[in-house]
Design a protein around this motif. Structure first.
Motif, PDB file in Angstrom:
ATOM      1  N   LYS A 503     -14.978 -11.770 -28.512  1.00  0.00           N
ATOM      2  CA  LYS A 503     -13.965 -12.122 -29.516  1.00  0.00           C
ATOM      3  C   LYS A 503     -14.612 -12.505 -30.849  1.00  0.00           C
ATOM      4  CE  LYS A 503     -13.737 -16.739 -27.445  1.00  0.00           C
ATOM      5  NZ  LYS A 503     -12.883 -17.753 -26.811  1.00  0.00           N
ATOM      6  N   THR A 504     -15.749 -11.912 -31.134  1.00  0.00           N
ATOM      7  CA  THR A 504     -16.491 -12.151 -32.372  1.00  0.00           C
ATOM      8  C   THR A 504     -15.673 -11.742 -33.600  1.00  0.00           C
ATOM      9  OG1 THR A 504     -18.630 -11.887 -31.295  1.00  0.00           O
ATOM     10  CG2 THR A 504     -18.539 -11.381 -33.646  1.00  0.00           C
ATOM     11  N   ILE A 505     -15.912 -12.439 -34.715  1.00  0.00           N
ATOM     12  CA  ILE A 505     -15.395 -12.001 -36.012  1.00  0.00           C
ATOM     13  C   ILE A 505     -16.597 -11.566 -36.847  1.00  0.00           C
ATOM     14  CG2 ILE A 505     -14.154 -12.624 -38.114  1.00  0.00           C
ATOM     15  CD1 ILE A 505     -12.760 -14.844 -36.558  1.00  0.00           C
ATOM     16  N   CYS A 547      -9.515  -4.758 -30.043  1.00  0.00           N
ATOM     17  CA  CYS A 547     -10.224  -4.634 -31.305  1.00  0.00           C
ATOM     18  C   CYS A 547      -9.206  -4.603 -32.435  1.00  0.00           C
ATOM     19  CB  CYS A 547     -11.082  -3.373 -31.310  1.00  0.00           C
ATOM     20  SG  CYS A 547     -11.868  -3.005 -32.894  1.00  0.00           S
ATOM     21  N   TRP A 548      -9.510  -5.327 -33.501  1.00  0.00           N
ATOM     22  CA  TRP A 548      -8.624  -5.343 -34.671  1.00  0.00           C
ATOM     23  C   TRP A 548      -9.474  -5.290 -35.931  1.00  0.00           C
ATOM     24  CZ3 TRP A 548      -8.057  -8.889 -38.726  1.00  0.00           C
ATOM     25  CH2 TRP A 548      -6.928  -8.692 -39.544  1.00  0.00           C
ATOM     26  N   THR A 564      -4.570 -13.559 -39.167  1.00  0.00           N
ATOM     27  CA  THR A 564      -4.348 -12.674 -38.019  1.00  0.00           C
ATOM     28  C   THR A 564      -5.481 -12.800 -37.010  1.00  0.00           C
ATOM     29  OG1 THR A 564      -3.144 -11.101 -39.417  1.00  0.00           O
ATOM     30  CG2 THR A 564      -3.993 -10.277 -37.315  1.00  0.00           C
ATOM     31  N   ALA A 565      -6.717 -12.843 -37.505  1.00  0.00           N
ATOM     32  CA  ALA A 565      -7.876 -12.915 -36.612  1.00  0.00           C
ATOM     33  C   ALA A 565      -7.911 -14.204 -35.809  1.00  0.00           C
ATOM     34  CB  ALA A 565      -9.162 -12.777 -37.416  1.00  0.00           C
ATOM     35  N   LYS A 570      -6.722 -13.607 -31.778  1.00  0.00           N
ATOM     36  CA  LYS A 570      -7.801 -14.554 -31.500  1.00  0.00           C
ATOM     37  C   LYS A 570      -8.604 -14.195 -30.258  1.00  0.00           C
ATOM     38  CE  LYS A 570      -4.834 -17.842 -29.013  1.00  0.00           C
ATOM     39  NZ  LYS A 570      -4.318 -19.230 -29.005  1.00  0.00           N
ATOM     40  N   GLU A 571      -8.054 -13.366 -29.376  1.00  0.00           N
ATOM     41  CA  GLU A 571      -8.792 -12.938 -28.182  1.00  0.00           C
ATOM     42  C   GLU A 571      -9.410 -11.560 -28.352  1.00  0.00           C
ATOM     43  OE1 GLU A 571      -9.403 -14.918 -25.653  1.00  0.00           O
ATOM     44  OE2 GLU A 571      -8.264 -16.499 -26.662  1.00  0.00           O
ATOM     45  N   SER A 572      -9.370 -11.028 -29.573  1.00  0.00           N
ATOM     46  CA  SER A 572      -9.881  -9.680 -29.843  1.00  0.00           C
ATOM     47  C   SER A 572     -11.179  -9.732 -30.632  1.00  0.00           C
ATOM     48  CB  SER A 572      -8.848  -8.878 -30.646  1.00  0.00           C
ATOM     49  OG  SER A 572      -7.629  -8.756 -29.959  1.00  0.00           O
ATOM     50  N   PHE A 573     -11.925  -8.651 -30.553  1.00  0.00           N
ATOM     51  CA  PHE A 573     -13.021  -8.450 -31.484  1.00  0.00           C
ATOM     52  C   PHE A 573     -12.403  -8.113 -32.839  1.00  0.00           C
ATOM     53  CE2 PHE A 573     -15.635  -5.396 -33.812  1.00  0.00           C
ATOM     54  CZ  PHE A 573     -16.809  -6.106 -33.949  1.00  0.00           C
TER      55      PHE A 573
END
Length: 607
Positions: A503-505, A547-548, A564-565, A570-573
């Motif tokens: 779940k990295t940003i 992924c987003w 949004t992130a 929040k549980e997505s890359f």
């Protein structure tokens, strides 16, 4: 008392947070009882399974790999270990960088590649880990044992019947090398390699012939006895003398300061440094490559000391002090801003992991840093003059100018928003480049991790390191700040992050080139082909996994993307491409670049 390197039973918490050391350390040492010895079934009493069990014992539960015909059987046996997960990477360089990032969090990392083509590809990452004092187990699937000592020419070589080329390359960047081409020596060589990596806090190289991992062997028929490594100890007479001399030196100073350096990690001295800071009352700074090792919420913390590009008011306090103690410093051309630090040797106490030097002398060997700092804390007089001076001159940072939330986004505005993202549940990885300088100015909340690679400074390091760091510590969200030029070097393993459900940003800072190189020495070679980075990541995503992506050009778009992130996704890359002007850099990079350029362009000395 001897210390035990974590047993299987103690390395399996439900959270997956296995043997993770406190921020700023690299040790997986545990004072736990040995695992019970039980017989292993013959099919599991193999070299491959033994190696897997050893890795799990020291806290490695994820191994980063690239398959090749010489390591396939070994990979089968690593996969068969229930507590070990194999993370397939897109290339060997990123597998090495991932093991580097993993070691920064867990205390030790491991990667597996194939003979020569894989080994020489991962070599750059191993060199970086060596420079950063990280224990890393580099495992290579080697030639069939029957081919050693023959005149046969094998594939994956340079066409000579000499299999030592890879070994010779690794000798320069590892502290121990083991070539296992017979089963009789395998047990001892594996144990020696792993224990040496842990003791020396450096990478090691293990080559295993491709026909050996699956063969049962009586020596592997019982659960291995956990490692027991005697801790290093100080020479007590030397320690007492060093503490006495240092206390006398510092107690007669008017405005002394403490500065933490990167070697505190390998010396496992971060806690002792804080103990000394508490006792002394001195102003406390860190060198740039030690950021994250000293708690920035400490009441006497004054910032990053980096010469002319230090955080505000820090250099003035450090360089005007009449005594300074540097714990674990590295003074290279980058950390000294082109050798321009205004420090005087006669005012300095330099504390290395096992040596203390006071001014122009005396020097004391066989004195461990953590013992020295802890002992000094008990002998030092409280003196907060330097911190009071800092507090007196300090002016809070201003906010970036804003005219319109839809105007082109500036880098200083971006990092103001990144600052607001940080918490004890996050960690920051800064890529080589302007992110070095912008991330140095971030104020880390208690518990927030921070990593970057300053000594080696290999562009592209952060992509693989982010993969490894996030895999090692899934309860934190990693925030990676990466420039477009660096990203192009190692971009593929975004794929592995998505596949692993991380779940990295990633903030991809798109300014059209190698900005750090521009400020050192500009030329057309610093301009790169622009990519549609979000489309690139979407192509890798290909509808599989979470992924987003977003592309932002102004503050309004950035605010929406971050929202949004951190909420719906929040549980997505999350991958946020930030478009900025090619000349939008930190003022620190402008200053640093000109000084490093001057150092690089010094004319030859007269002959």
């Amino acid at each position: 008392m001897d210390t035990v390197i974590g047993s299987i039973d103690t390395c399996n918490p439900a959270t997956g947070d296995i043997c993770r050391p406190p921020n700023g350390t690299v040790s997986t040492v545990q004072t736990s009882p040995p695992a019970h010895s039980t017989t292993i079934s013959p099919c599991d009493a193999t070299l491959g399974r033994y190696l897997a069990r050893r890795l799990v014992e020291i806290g490695v539960t994820d191994v980063f790999s690239v398959p090749g015909d010489f390591n396939l059987t070994l990979l089968d046996h690593l996969i068969a270990e229930p507590s070990l997960k194999l993370i397939g990477c897109c290339n060997e360089l990123n597998a090495g960088y991932a093991a580097d990032g993993y070691a920064r969090s867990r205390g030790v990392g491991a990667c597996v590649v194939t003979f020569t083509v894989g080994g020489l590809s991962v070599l750059n990452a191993i060199a970086g880990a060596y420079s950063e004092n990280l224990p890393l187990i580099c495992i290579v699937g080697g030639p069939n044992s029957n081919d050693y000592g023959t005149s046969r020419i094998l594939h994956h070589t340079i066409g000579l019947p000499d299999f030592t080329q890879e070994l010779r390359c690794f000798q320069a960047v590892t502290c121990y090398q083991a070539v296992i081409n017979n089963l009789e020596e395998a047990h001892e060589l594996i144990d020696t390699a792993i224990s040496t990596a842990l003791k020396e806090s450096k990478p090691v190289y293990i080559s295993i012939s491709c026909n050996l991992p699956a063969i049962p062997m009586p020596t592997f028929s019982r659960h291995p006895v956990p490692f027991s490594l005697a801790p290093k100890v100080s020479n007590l007479m030397g320690l007492d003398a060093a503490v006495e001399a240092a206390a006398e030196f510092l107690n007669r100073a008017v405005k002394p300061v403490l500065v933490g350096g990167p070697k505190m990690r390998v010396a496992k001295a971060a806690e002792a440094f804080v103990e000394l800071a508490d006792a002394s009352g001195y102003g406390v700074a860190v060198m740039p490559s030690a950021k994250g090792q000293v708690p920035e919420h400490h009441k006497h913390f004054i910032g990053t000391y980096w010469g002319a590009v230090s955080t505000a008011f820090c250099a003035e306090i450090v360089e005007s002090a009449d005594a300074y103690l540097f714990a674990g410093p590295i003074f290279n051309d980058y950390s000294s801003v082109g050798y321009s630090l205004l420090l005087k040797k006669e005012k300095a106490i330099i504390v290395q992991p096992d040596r203390v030097t006071i001014g122009n002398g005396p020097a004391f060997g066989c004195v461990l840093m953590k013992d020295f700092l802890s002992g000094l804390a008990k002998r030092i007089n409280h003196n907060n003059t330097a911190y009071e001076n800092y507090h007196r001159i300090f002016v809070p940072e201003g906010k970036p100018l804003r005219e319109n939330p839809k105007e082109p986004l500036r880098v200083n505005v971006l990092f103001q928003h990144i600052q607001n993202l940080l918490s004890s549940e996050t960690a920051v990885l800064a890529e080589t480049g302007d992110s070095w300088f912008n991330c140095q100015k971030l104020k880390l909340p208690e518990g927030c991790g921070y990593e970057f690679q300053m000594q080696y400074g290999s562009i592209g390091w952060s992509v693989g390191a982010t993969l490894g760091y996030a895999q090692a510590i899934p309860n934190k969200r990693v925030i990676a700040c990466i420039g477009d030029g660096s990203f192009q070097v190692t971009a593929q393993d975004v794929s592995t992050m998505i596949r692993c459900g991380q779940k990295t940003i990633i903030f991809l800072i798109n300014n059209g080139g190698y900005t750090i190189e521009v400020e050192i020495h500009d030329g057309p070679y610093n301009v790169i082909k622009n990519w549609n980075y979000t489309a690139f990541v979407e192509a890798i995503h290909n509808g599989e996994g979470k992924c987003w992506t977003a592309k932002v050009r102004c503050e309004d778009e950035l605010v929406k993307a971050i929202s949004t992130a951190t909420n719906e996704e929040k549980e997505s890359f999350c991958f946020i491409e930030v478009i900025v002007h090619k000349d939008d850099t930190s003022k620190e990079l402008l200053e640093w670049g000109s000084r490093v350029s001057a150092a690089n362009s010094r004319p030859p000395n007269p002959q």
